[in-house]
Scaffold this active site. Structure first.
Site, short mmCIF file in Angstrom:
data_model
loop_
_atom_site.label_atom_id
_atom_site.label_comp_id
_atom_site.label_asym_id
_atom_site.label_seq_id
_atom_site.Cartn_x
_atom_site.Cartn_y
_atom_site.Cartn_z
CG PHE A 12 -2.12 0.93 1.05
CD1 PHE A 12 -2.91 0.89 -0.08
CD2 PHE A 12 -2.44 1.84 2.04
CE1 PHE A 12 -4.01 1.73 -0.23
CE2 PHE A 12 -3.52 2.70 1.90
CZ PHE A 12 -4.30 2.65 0.76
CE LYS A 103 -7.81 0.58 4.75
NZ LYS A 103 -8.51 -0.14 3.66
N GLY A 131 -10.45 3.26 3.31
CA GLY A 131 -11.50 3.00 2.34
C GLY A 131 -11.16 1.80 1.48
CB ALA A 135 -1.59 -2.09 -2.89
CE LYS A 186 -10.31 -3.02 5.89
NZ LYS A 186 -9.42 -3.89 5.09
CG ASP A 239 -11.92 -0.77 3.75
OD1 ASP A 239 -11.58 -1.61 2.90
OD2 ASP A 239 -11.10 -0.21 4.49
CG ASN A 251 -7.35 -8.52 7.41
OD1 ASN A 251 -6.91 -8.76 8.53
ND2 ASN A 251 -6.98 -7.45 6.73
CD GLU A 271 -2.12 -3.88 11.28
OE1 GLU A 271 -2.53 -4.22 12.40
OE2 GLU A 271 -1.09 -3.21 11.13
#
Length: 322
Positions: A12, A103, A131, A135, A186, A239, A251, A271
Protein backbone atom coordinates in the site's frame (compact mmCIF):
# COMPACT_ATOMS: atom_id res chain seq x y z
CA UNK A 1 5.64 20.88 -6.51
CA UNK A 2 4.55 19.36 -3.19
CA UNK A 3 7.13 17.16 -1.44
CA UNK A 4 5.48 13.94 -0.26
CA UNK A 5 7.31 11.54 2.04
CA UNK A 6 5.93 7.99 2.29
CA UNK A 7 7.00 5.80 5.22
CA UNK A 8 6.57 2.11 4.51
CA UNK A 9 7.55 0.32 1.30
CA UNK A 10 4.97 -2.45 1.48
CA UNK A 11 2.23 -2.88 -1.09
CA UNK A 12 0.00 0.00 0.00
CA UNK A 13 2.88 2.39 0.69
CA UNK A 14 4.30 1.71 -2.76
CA UNK A 15 0.86 2.19 -4.33
CA UNK A 16 0.27 5.53 -2.60
CA UNK A 17 3.77 6.73 -3.48
CA UNK A 18 3.25 5.76 -7.11
CA UNK A 19 -0.14 7.48 -7.37
CA UNK A 20 1.19 10.62 -5.68
CA UNK A 21 4.17 10.71 -8.06
CA UNK A 22 1.98 10.22 -11.13
CA UNK A 23 -0.13 13.09 -9.78
CA UNK A 24 2.85 15.41 -10.25
CA UNK A 25 4.29 15.49 -6.73
CA UNK A 26 7.90 15.11 -5.66
CA UNK A 27 7.72 11.78 -3.81
CA UNK A 28 10.23 9.97 -1.59
CA UNK A 29 9.41 6.40 -0.51
CA UNK A 30 11.21 5.13 2.60
CA UNK A 31 11.64 1.46 3.50
CA UNK A 32 13.42 0.02 6.51
CA UNK A 33 15.13 -2.81 4.59
CA UNK A 34 18.17 -1.55 2.63
CA UNK A 35 18.26 -4.72 0.53
CA UNK A 36 14.64 -4.25 -0.55
CA UNK A 37 15.22 -0.60 -1.47
CA UNK A 38 18.35 -1.52 -3.46
CA UNK A 39 16.39 -4.21 -5.32
CA UNK A 40 13.57 -1.79 -6.09
CA UNK A 41 16.06 0.75 -7.45
CA UNK A 42 17.70 -1.88 -9.64
CA UNK A 43 14.53 -3.58 -10.89
CA UNK A 44 12.21 -0.59 -11.17
CA UNK A 45 9.44 -2.40 -9.29
CA UNK A 46 8.57 -3.68 -5.82
CA UNK A 47 9.06 -7.35 -6.61
CA UNK A 48 8.35 -8.43 -3.04
CA UNK A 49 4.91 -6.84 -2.74
CA UNK A 50 3.79 -5.62 -6.18
CA UNK A 51 5.56 -7.72 -8.82
CA UNK A 52 5.26 -6.79 -12.49
CA UNK A 53 4.12 -3.23 -11.74
CA UNK A 54 6.62 -0.61 -12.87
CA UNK A 55 7.47 2.21 -10.47
CA UNK A 56 6.86 5.66 -11.93
CA UNK A 57 9.80 7.63 -13.24
CA UNK A 58 11.21 10.09 -10.72
CA UNK A 59 10.06 8.25 -7.58
CA UNK A 60 12.88 8.57 -5.05
CA UNK A 61 13.58 5.42 -3.01
CA UNK A 62 15.54 5.49 0.24
CA UNK A 63 16.18 3.80 3.57
CA UNK A 64 17.47 7.04 5.12
CA UNK A 65 14.79 8.90 7.07
CA UNK A 66 16.84 12.06 6.72
CA UNK A 67 15.72 12.19 3.08
CA UNK A 68 12.19 12.96 4.31
CA UNK A 69 13.25 15.94 6.43
CA UNK A 70 11.96 18.53 3.94
CA UNK A 71 8.65 16.79 3.21
CA UNK A 72 5.49 18.90 3.08
CA UNK A 73 3.35 15.83 3.87
CA UNK A 74 4.20 12.51 5.52
CA UNK A 75 2.15 9.46 4.56
CA UNK A 76 2.54 6.91 7.38
CA UNK A 77 1.95 3.43 5.98
CA UNK A 78 3.39 1.22 8.73
CA UNK A 79 1.43 -1.61 10.37
CA UNK A 80 -0.46 -0.30 13.39
CA UNK A 81 1.46 -2.52 15.80
CA UNK A 82 4.77 -0.98 14.67
CA UNK A 83 3.79 2.68 14.86
CA UNK A 84 4.67 3.39 18.50
CA UNK A 85 8.14 1.82 18.36
CA UNK A 86 8.86 3.61 15.07
CA UNK A 87 7.90 7.01 16.48
CA UNK A 88 10.11 6.41 19.51
CA UNK A 89 13.21 6.24 17.33
CA UNK A 90 12.27 8.40 14.32
CA UNK A 91 12.87 12.11 13.86
CA UNK A 92 10.04 13.35 11.66
CA UNK A 93 9.64 16.88 10.28
CA UNK A 94 7.38 18.62 12.80
CA UNK A 95 5.94 21.07 10.27
CA UNK A 96 4.48 18.42 7.99
CA UNK A 97 0.98 16.99 8.46
CA UNK A 98 1.01 13.22 8.97
CA UNK A 99 -1.57 11.21 7.04
CA UNK A 100 -2.14 7.80 8.66
CA UNK A 101 -2.79 5.27 5.91
CA UNK A 102 -2.56 1.85 7.60
CA UNK A 103 -5.58 0.24 9.25
CA UNK A 104 -5.57 -1.12 12.77
CA UNK A 105 -5.84 -0.56 16.52
CA UNK A 106 -2.89 -0.94 18.89
CA UNK A 107 -3.41 -4.32 20.55
CA UNK A 108 -1.80 -3.52 23.92
CA UNK A 109 -3.68 -0.28 24.55
CA UNK A 110 -6.75 -0.26 22.28
CA UNK A 111 -5.66 3.16 21.00
CA UNK A 112 -6.34 4.42 17.50
CA UNK A 113 -3.27 5.40 15.53
CA UNK A 114 -4.06 9.11 15.70
CA UNK A 115 -4.07 8.82 19.50
CA UNK A 116 -0.62 7.19 19.45
CA UNK A 117 0.70 9.87 17.11
CA UNK A 118 -0.71 12.66 19.27
CA UNK A 119 1.12 11.25 22.28
CA UNK A 120 4.44 11.30 20.40
CA UNK A 121 3.97 14.45 18.27
CA UNK A 122 1.34 16.58 20.03
CA UNK A 123 1.71 19.60 17.75
CA UNK A 124 1.66 17.74 14.43
CA UNK A 125 -1.45 18.06 12.22
CA UNK A 126 -2.95 14.59 11.76
CA UNK A 127 -5.24 13.10 9.12
CA UNK A 128 -6.51 9.57 8.46
CA UNK A 129 -6.95 7.81 5.12
CA UNK A 130 -9.06 4.69 4.68
CA UNK A 131 -11.50 3.00 2.34
CA UNK A 132 -11.86 0.31 -0.32
CA UNK A 133 -8.60 0.34 -2.23
CA UNK A 134 -6.37 -2.59 -3.24
CA UNK A 135 -2.75 -1.64 -3.78
CA UNK A 136 -2.38 -3.68 -6.96
CA UNK A 137 -5.34 -1.94 -8.58
CA UNK A 138 -4.29 1.54 -7.50
CA UNK A 139 -0.80 1.06 -8.91
CA UNK A 140 -2.22 -0.07 -12.23
CA UNK A 141 -4.33 3.07 -12.52
CA UNK A 142 -7.68 1.51 -11.63
CA UNK A 143 -10.15 4.12 -10.28
CA UNK A 144 -10.26 4.22 -6.47
CA UNK A 145 -12.16 6.37 -3.95
CA UNK A 146 -11.14 6.71 -0.29
CA UNK A 147 -12.16 8.68 2.80
CA UNK A 148 -9.83 11.37 4.12
CA UNK A 149 -10.48 12.42 7.71
CA UNK A 150 -8.94 15.57 9.15
CA UNK A 151 -10.04 17.64 12.16
CA UNK A 152 -8.87 20.87 10.53
CA UNK A 153 -10.96 21.61 7.41
CA UNK A 154 -8.26 23.80 5.83
CA UNK A 155 -5.52 21.19 6.19
CA UNK A 156 -7.90 18.48 5.05
CA UNK A 157 -8.90 20.38 1.93
CA UNK A 158 -5.23 20.98 1.09
CA UNK A 159 -4.39 17.28 1.50
CA UNK A 160 -7.42 16.34 -0.58
CA UNK A 161 -6.30 18.63 -3.39
CA UNK A 162 -2.68 17.49 -3.36
CA UNK A 163 -3.32 13.75 -3.22
CA UNK A 164 -6.42 13.37 -5.41
CA UNK A 165 -5.74 12.52 -9.03
CA UNK A 166 -7.40 11.24 -12.20
CA UNK A 167 -7.48 7.74 -10.69
CA UNK A 168 -7.71 8.47 -6.94
CA UNK A 169 -10.67 10.44 -5.60
CA UNK A 170 -10.63 11.46 -1.93
CA UNK A 171 -13.77 12.40 -0.01
CA UNK A 172 -13.22 14.72 2.95
CA UNK A 173 -14.66 14.50 6.47
CA UNK A 174 -13.73 15.87 9.87
CA UNK A 175 -14.73 12.56 11.49
CA UNK A 176 -11.27 11.02 11.96
CA UNK A 177 -12.59 8.55 14.54
CA UNK A 178 -15.12 7.13 12.11
CA UNK A 179 -12.58 6.84 9.30
CA UNK A 180 -10.06 5.07 11.55
CA UNK A 181 -12.56 2.68 13.12
CA UNK A 182 -14.20 1.76 9.82
CA UNK A 183 -10.85 0.85 8.31
CA UNK A 184 -9.62 -1.09 11.33
CA UNK A 185 -12.74 -3.03 12.32
CA UNK A 186 -13.64 -4.26 8.85
CA UNK A 187 -10.49 -6.42 9.00
CA UNK A 188 -12.03 -8.48 11.81
CA UNK A 189 -15.20 -9.12 9.82
CA UNK A 190 -13.17 -9.90 6.69
CA UNK A 191 -11.49 -12.70 8.66
CA UNK A 192 -14.93 -13.86 9.82
CA UNK A 193 -16.24 -13.99 6.27
CA UNK A 194 -13.12 -15.81 5.14
CA UNK A 195 -13.65 -18.42 7.86
CA UNK A 196 -17.24 -18.93 6.72
CA UNK A 197 -16.35 -19.27 3.04
CA UNK A 198 -13.34 -21.50 3.72
CA UNK A 199 -15.41 -23.79 5.92
CA UNK A 200 -18.02 -24.12 3.18
CA UNK A 201 -20.85 -22.58 5.19
CA UNK A 202 -22.35 -20.75 2.21
CA UNK A 203 -22.99 -17.29 0.82
CA UNK A 204 -26.03 -16.72 3.03
CA UNK A 205 -23.82 -17.04 6.09
CA UNK A 206 -21.31 -14.59 4.60
CA UNK A 207 -24.04 -12.05 3.88
CA UNK A 208 -25.36 -12.40 7.43
CA UNK A 209 -21.90 -11.91 8.92
CA UNK A 210 -21.23 -8.84 6.80
CA UNK A 211 -24.55 -7.28 7.78
CA UNK A 212 -24.40 -8.05 11.48
CA UNK A 213 -20.71 -7.23 11.54
CA UNK A 214 -21.49 -3.79 10.16
CA UNK A 215 -24.08 -3.34 12.92
CA UNK A 216 -21.41 -4.17 15.53
CA UNK A 217 -18.93 -1.82 13.90
CA UNK A 218 -21.44 1.02 13.79
CA UNK A 219 -22.45 0.54 17.45
CA UNK A 220 -18.89 0.77 18.70
CA UNK A 221 -18.07 3.71 16.46
CA UNK A 222 -21.17 5.61 17.60
CA UNK A 223 -20.23 5.03 21.24
CA UNK A 224 -16.90 6.75 20.52
CA UNK A 225 -18.47 9.75 18.82
CA UNK A 226 -18.17 8.72 15.18
CA UNK A 227 -20.84 9.80 12.72
CA UNK A 228 -23.25 7.31 11.16
CA UNK A 229 -22.74 8.82 7.71
CA UNK A 230 -19.00 8.15 7.95
CA UNK A 231 -19.60 4.47 8.65
CA UNK A 232 -22.13 4.32 5.80
CA UNK A 233 -19.45 5.67 3.49
CA UNK A 234 -16.21 4.47 1.97
CA UNK A 235 -14.27 3.76 5.14
CA UNK A 236 -17.05 1.70 6.71
CA UNK A 237 -19.54 0.06 4.39
CA UNK A 238 -17.36 0.45 1.28
CA UNK A 239 -14.24 -1.08 2.81
CA UNK A 240 -16.27 -3.84 4.47
CA UNK A 241 -17.89 -4.80 1.17
CA UNK A 242 -14.54 -5.02 -0.62
CA UNK A 243 -12.60 -6.80 2.11
CA UNK A 244 -15.26 -9.44 2.82
CA UNK A 245 -15.71 -10.52 -0.80
CA UNK A 246 -12.26 -10.78 -2.39
CA UNK A 247 -9.24 -13.02 -1.93
CA UNK A 248 -7.13 -9.94 -2.69
CA UNK A 249 -7.99 -8.92 0.89
CA UNK A 250 -5.22 -10.27 3.12
CA UNK A 251 -7.62 -10.62 6.04
CA UNK A 252 -10.26 -12.46 4.01
CA UNK A 253 -7.61 -14.70 2.43
CA UNK A 254 -6.20 -15.49 5.87
CA UNK A 255 -9.64 -16.43 7.20
CA UNK A 256 -10.49 -18.45 4.10
CA UNK A 257 -7.32 -20.53 4.40
CA UNK A 258 -7.87 -21.04 8.11
CA UNK A 259 -11.46 -22.12 7.51
CA UNK A 260 -10.51 -24.42 4.65
CA UNK A 261 -7.26 -25.95 5.94
CA UNK A 262 -7.12 -25.07 9.62
CA UNK A 263 -3.76 -23.46 8.81
CA UNK A 264 -2.41 -20.12 10.00
CA UNK A 265 0.15 -18.03 8.20
CA UNK A 266 0.10 -16.08 4.93
CA UNK A 267 3.51 -14.43 4.91
CA UNK A 268 1.71 -11.06 4.81
CA UNK A 269 0.63 -8.51 7.38
CA UNK A 270 -2.88 -9.41 8.61
CA UNK A 271 -3.92 -6.50 10.82
CA UNK A 272 -7.23 -8.10 11.73
CA UNK A 273 -5.51 -10.67 13.96
CA UNK A 274 -4.24 -8.06 16.41
CA UNK A 275 -7.32 -5.89 15.94
CA UNK A 276 -9.67 -8.72 16.98
CA UNK A 277 -8.32 -8.68 20.53
CA UNK A 278 -7.86 -4.92 20.66
CA UNK A 279 -11.45 -4.24 19.67
CA UNK A 280 -12.80 -6.47 22.43
CA UNK A 281 -10.93 -4.49 25.07
CA UNK A 282 -12.19 -1.30 23.45
CA UNK A 283 -15.77 -2.61 23.34
CA UNK A 284 -15.61 -3.59 27.01
CA UNK A 285 -14.57 -0.05 27.95
CA UNK A 286 -17.42 1.35 25.85
CA UNK A 287 -19.91 -1.25 27.15
CA UNK A 288 -20.73 -2.38 23.61
CA UNK A 289 -21.59 -6.00 22.80
CA UNK A 290 -19.67 -7.45 19.80
CA UNK A 291 -20.40 -11.18 19.54
CA UNK A 292 -18.97 -11.67 16.04
CA UNK A 293 -15.69 -9.99 16.96
CA UNK A 294 -15.64 -12.17 20.08
CA UNK A 295 -16.16 -15.30 17.98
CA UNK A 296 -13.29 -14.34 15.65
CA UNK A 297 -10.97 -13.71 18.59
CA UNK A 298 -11.97 -17.04 20.15
CA UNK A 299 -11.17 -18.93 16.93
CA UNK A 300 -7.85 -17.15 16.42
CA UNK A 301 -6.81 -17.86 20.00
CA UNK A 302 -7.84 -21.51 19.77
CA UNK A 303 -10.59 -21.20 22.38
CA UNK A 304 -13.21 -22.43 19.93
CA UNK A 305 -13.39 -24.32 16.67
CA UNK A 306 -15.20 -22.61 13.80
CA UNK A 307 -18.25 -24.86 14.21
CA UNK A 308 -18.38 -24.11 17.94
CA UNK A 309 -18.14 -20.38 17.33
CA UNK A 310 -20.96 -20.56 14.77
CA UNK A 311 -23.10 -22.55 17.19
CA UNK A 312 -22.48 -19.93 19.87
CA UNK A 313 -23.58 -17.15 17.51
CA UNK A 314 -26.66 -19.02 16.30
CA UNK A 315 -27.68 -19.90 19.87
CA UNK A 316 -27.76 -16.32 21.10
CA UNK A 317 -31.12 -15.08 22.42
CA UNK A 318 -33.50 -13.97 19.70
CA UNK A 319 -33.97 -10.19 19.50
CA UNK A 320 -35.17 -7.40 17.21
CA UNK A 321 -32.84 -6.40 14.39
CA UNK A 322 -30.93 -3.25 15.32
Amino acid sequence: MTRVGVIGAGAFGTALASVARLGGNNVTLWGRDPAQITAMQAQGENTKYLPDVALPEGLHLTNDLGDLAQSDIILMVLPAQQLRSFLARADLPTQAPVLLCAKGIESDTGLLQQQILTESLPNTPIAVLSGPGFASEMTRGKPTALSLGCDDPKTGAWLQGVLSSQTLRLYLTQDTTGVALGGALKNVYAIACGLVVGAGLGESARAALMTRGFAELARLAASMGAKTETLMGLSGFGDLALSCTSLQSRNFAFGEKLGREGAFGTGKTVEGIATAQAVLALAARQNVEMPIAQAVADVLDGRQEIAQALHTLMSRPLKPEA
